[in-house]
Design a protein around this motif. Structure first.
Motif, PDB file in Angstrom:
ATOM      1  N   LEU A   1     -11.552 -52.177   6.812  1.00 12.80           N
ATOM      2  CA  LEU A   1     -12.726 -53.052   6.866  1.00 12.80           C
ATOM      3  C   LEU A   1     -13.676 -52.831   5.696  1.00 12.80           C
ATOM      4  CD1 LEU A   1     -13.588 -53.025  10.671  1.00 12.80           C
ATOM      5  CD2 LEU A   1     -12.552 -54.859   9.340  1.00 12.80           C
ATOM      6  N   TRP A   2     -13.622 -51.649   5.073  1.00 13.88           N
ATOM      7  CA  TRP A   2     -14.514 -51.368   3.951  1.00 13.88           C
ATOM      8  C   TRP A   2     -14.249 -52.311   2.781  1.00 13.88           C
ATOM      9  CZ3 TRP A   2     -18.902 -49.480   2.572  1.00 13.88           C
ATOM     10  CH2 TRP A   2     -19.174 -49.266   1.234  1.00 13.88           C
ATOM     11  N   VAL A   3     -12.982 -52.638   2.537  1.00  9.10           N
ATOM     12  CA  VAL A   3     -12.629 -53.450   1.373  1.00  9.10           C
ATOM     13  C   VAL A   3     -13.296 -54.825   1.423  1.00  9.10           C
ATOM     14  CG1 VAL A   3     -10.735 -54.465   0.074  1.00  9.10           C
ATOM     15  CG2 VAL A   3     -10.517 -52.162   0.982  1.00  9.10           C
ATOM     16  N   PRO A   4     -13.156 -55.618   2.508  1.00  8.65           N
ATOM     17  CA  PRO A   4     -13.839 -56.919   2.506  1.00  8.65           C
ATOM     18  C   PRO A   4     -15.357 -56.791   2.556  1.00  8.65           C
ATOM     19  CG  PRO A   4     -12.656 -56.616   4.570  1.00  8.65           C
ATOM     20  CD  PRO A   4     -12.287 -55.483   3.683  1.00  8.65           C
TER      21      PRO A   4
ATOM     22  N   VAL B   1     -11.681 -51.233  -4.413  1.00 11.03           N
ATOM     23  CA  VAL B   1     -10.334 -51.116  -4.987  1.00 11.03           C
ATOM     24  C   VAL B   1      -9.791 -49.703  -4.780  1.00 11.03           C
ATOM     25  CG1 VAL B   1      -9.010 -51.203  -7.133  1.00 11.03           C
ATOM     26  CG2 VAL B   1     -10.726 -52.948  -6.675  1.00 11.03           C
ATOM     27  N   VAL B   2     -10.632 -48.708  -5.001  1.00  6.46           N
ATOM     28  CA  VAL B   2     -10.204 -47.317  -4.828  1.00  6.46           C
ATOM     29  C   VAL B   2      -9.819 -47.051  -3.374  1.00  6.46           C
ATOM     30  CG1 VAL B   2     -11.015 -44.921  -4.897  1.00  6.46           C
ATOM     31  CG2 VAL B   2     -11.477 -46.449  -6.809  1.00  6.46           C
ATOM     32  N   VAL B   3     -10.623 -47.527  -2.433  1.00  8.52           N
ATOM     33  CA  VAL B   3     -10.313 -47.316  -1.013  1.00  8.52           C
ATOM     34  C   VAL B   3      -9.005 -48.012  -0.642  1.00  8.52           C
ATOM     35  CG1 VAL B   3     -11.066 -47.930   1.330  1.00  8.52           C
ATOM     36  CG2 VAL B   3     -12.659 -46.861  -0.252  1.00  8.52           C
ATOM     37  N   CYS B   4      -8.773 -49.196  -1.169  1.00  3.83           N
ATOM     38  CA  CYS B   4      -7.533 -49.912  -0.851  1.00  3.83           C
ATOM     39  C   CYS B   4      -6.313 -49.167  -1.397  1.00  3.83           C
ATOM     40  CB  CYS B   4      -7.592 -51.331  -1.413  1.00  3.83           C
ATOM     41  SG  CYS B   4      -6.187 -52.343  -0.922  1.00  3.83           S
TER      42      CYS B   4
ATOM     43  N   TRP C   1      -4.917 -54.227   9.575  1.00  7.18           N
ATOM     44  CA  TRP C   1      -6.085 -53.792   8.792  1.00  7.18           C
ATOM     45  C   TRP C   1      -5.700 -53.596   7.330  1.00  7.18           C
ATOM     46  CZ3 TRP C   1      -9.715 -55.302  11.517  1.00  7.18           C
ATOM     47  CH2 TRP C   1      -9.730 -55.119  12.895  1.00  7.18           C
ATOM     48  N   GLY C   2      -4.499 -53.117   7.116  1.00  8.74           N
ATOM     49  CA  GLY C   2      -4.014 -52.980   5.745  1.00  8.74           C
ATOM     50  C   GLY C   2      -3.817 -54.330   5.078  1.00  8.74           C
ATOM     51  N   LEU C   3      -3.321 -55.288   5.841  1.00  9.09           N
ATOM     52  CA  LEU C   3      -3.133 -56.635   5.308  1.00  9.09           C
ATOM     53  C   LEU C   3      -4.470 -57.269   4.932  1.00  9.09           C
ATOM     54  CD1 LEU C   3      -1.004 -58.847   4.754  1.00  9.09           C
ATOM     55  CD2 LEU C   3      -1.459 -59.696   7.058  1.00  9.09           C
ATOM     56  N   LEU C   4      -5.490 -57.054   5.766  1.00 13.01           N
ATOM     57  CA  LEU C   4      -6.826 -57.553   5.459  1.00 13.01           C
ATOM     58  C   LEU C   4      -7.345 -56.935   4.164  1.00 13.01           C
ATOM     59  CD1 LEU C   4      -9.368 -59.156   6.359  1.00 13.01           C
ATOM     60  CD2 LEU C   4     -10.092 -57.065   7.526  1.00 13.01           C
ATOM     61  N   ALA C   5      -7.183 -55.629   4.017  1.00 17.82           N
ATOM     62  CA  ALA C   5      -7.629 -54.951   2.797  1.00 17.82           C
ATOM     63  C   ALA C   5      -6.830 -55.435   1.595  1.00 17.82           C
ATOM     64  CB  ALA C   5      -7.480 -53.443   2.954  1.00 17.82           C
ATOM     65  N   TYR C   6      -5.545 -55.619   1.777  1.00 20.14           N
ATOM     66  CA  TYR C   6      -4.676 -56.058   0.672  1.00 20.14           C
ATOM     67  C   TYR C   6      -5.067 -57.450   0.176  1.00 20.14           C
ATOM     68  CZ  TYR C   6      -0.388 -57.144  -1.862  1.00 20.14           C
ATOM     69  OH  TYR C   6       0.517 -57.504  -2.821  1.00 20.14           O
ATOM     70  N   PHE C   7      -5.338 -58.367   1.093  1.00 19.63           N
ATOM     71  CA  PHE C   7      -5.704 -59.713   0.674  1.00 19.63           C
ATOM     72  C   PHE C   7      -7.113 -59.795   0.101  1.00 19.63           C
ATOM     73  CE2 PHE C   7      -2.265 -61.576   3.440  1.00 19.63           C
ATOM     74  CZ  PHE C   7      -1.555 -62.076   2.362  1.00 19.63           C
ATOM     75  N   CYS C   8      -7.992 -58.905   0.507  1.00 17.51           N
ATOM     76  CA  CYS C   8      -9.365 -58.926  -0.008  1.00 17.51           C
ATOM     77  C   CYS C   8      -9.518 -58.200  -1.334  1.00 17.51           C
ATOM     78  CB  CYS C   8     -10.324 -58.336   1.011  1.00 17.51           C
ATOM     79  SG  CYS C   8     -10.518 -59.383   2.457  1.00 17.51           S
ATOM     80  N   VAL C   9      -8.590 -57.322  -1.662  1.00 21.30           N
ATOM     81  CA  VAL C   9      -8.742 -56.555  -2.901  1.00 21.30           C
ATOM     82  C   VAL C   9      -8.432 -57.409  -4.126  1.00 21.30           C
ATOM     83  CG1 VAL C   9      -6.439 -55.534  -3.188  1.00 21.30           C
ATOM     84  CG2 VAL C   9      -8.458 -54.233  -3.810  1.00 21.30           C
ATOM     85  N   TRP C  10      -7.578 -58.397  -4.005  1.00 27.31           N
ATOM     86  CA  TRP C  10      -7.238 -59.217  -5.173  1.00 27.31           C
ATOM     87  C   TRP C  10      -8.401 -60.094  -5.626  1.00 27.31           C
ATOM     88  CZ3 TRP C  10      -3.689 -57.438  -8.032  1.00 27.31           C
ATOM     89  CH2 TRP C  10      -2.649 -56.713  -7.479  1.00 27.31           C
ATOM     90  N   PRO C  11      -9.093 -60.814  -4.755  1.00 31.85           N
ATOM     91  CA  PRO C  11     -10.285 -61.540  -5.232  1.00 31.85           C
ATOM     92  C   PRO C  11     -11.380 -60.586  -5.708  1.00 31.85           C
ATOM     93  CG  PRO C  11      -9.626 -62.360  -3.077  1.00 31.85           C
ATOM     94  CD  PRO C  11      -8.786 -61.168  -3.377  1.00 31.85           C
TER      95      PRO C  11
ATOM     96  N   GLY D   1      -9.696 -44.092  11.101  1.00 25.30           N
ATOM     97  CA  GLY D   1      -9.857 -43.989   9.643  1.00 25.30           C
ATOM     98  C   GLY D   1      -9.250 -45.181   8.919  1.00 25.30           C
ATOM     99  N   ALA D   2      -8.077 -45.616   9.353  1.00 26.07           N
ATOM    100  CA  ALA D   2      -7.436 -46.771   8.739  1.00 26.07           C
ATOM    101  C   ALA D   2      -8.229 -48.046   9.026  1.00 26.07           C
ATOM    102  CB  ALA D   2      -6.013 -46.918   9.243  1.00 26.07           C
ATOM    103  N   LEU D   3      -8.809 -48.124  10.215  1.00 29.01           N
ATOM    104  CA  LEU D   3      -9.639 -49.284  10.559  1.00 29.01           C
ATOM    105  C   LEU D   3     -10.870 -49.340   9.663  1.00 29.01           C
ATOM    106  CD1 LEU D   3     -10.581 -51.620  12.458  1.00 29.01           C
ATOM    107  CD2 LEU D   3     -11.633 -49.848  13.858  1.00 29.01           C
TER     108      LEU D   3
END
Length: 149
Positions: free
Chosen positions: A28-31, A83-86, A106-116, A22-24
């Protein structure tokens, strides 16, 4: 003597469990949603350009394509859902595992992709506005006389 509750999970084994599928998927959904939202907003321009070209080739006004509305709405929906998923992923990871979102890959990937993604939401909302805004002059059909001068 009573102690105040801490923010740590009650079960110490909860911190040692892996995050799971689920976390994976959420990470991955965010980017993916960010990129897909930008692509669909870009497609709105292509659909509109094709519509204008078809009108000019037929020398008559044609109905506005419904696909352009669908693509215009898809962009902001994907951007906001990312944004909601992150945010939900960050809360879930903190509550269930006691880690911050940027402490896992995976959280770091979502975190960095949510700002742009916040900036791309502005682009997607502008595209949605432009789709619904009235055009003063409309497409120029050009010279529709057959046979030429």
């Amino acid at each position: 003597m009573a102690t105040s509750p801490s923010s740590a999970p009650i079960d110490p084994a909860a911190q040692k469990r892996p995050l799971g599928l689920g976390a994976l998927i959420a990470g991955l959904w965010v980017p993916l949603a960010t990129v897909a939202g930008v692509v669909t907003s870009w497609q709105v321009e292509g659909i509109d350009r094709d519509w204008v070209d078809r009108q000019q080739a037929a020398c008559r006004h044609m109905p506005f394509p419904a696909m352009e509305y669908l693509a215009a709405w898809t962009g902001p929906v994907l951007g906001i859902s990312a944004v909601v998923v992150c945010v939900l992923l960050a809360k879930w990871m903190r509550r269930r595992h006691g880690v911050r979102i940027w402490e896992t890959k995976w959280g770091l990937l979502a975190y960095f992709c949510v700002w742009p993604n916040v900036l791309t939401i502005l682009l997607e909302l502008f595209t949605l506005y432009a789709t619904y805004s009235p055009i003063d002059s409309g497409p120029i059909l050009g010279d529709c006389r057959f046979g030429g001068p």
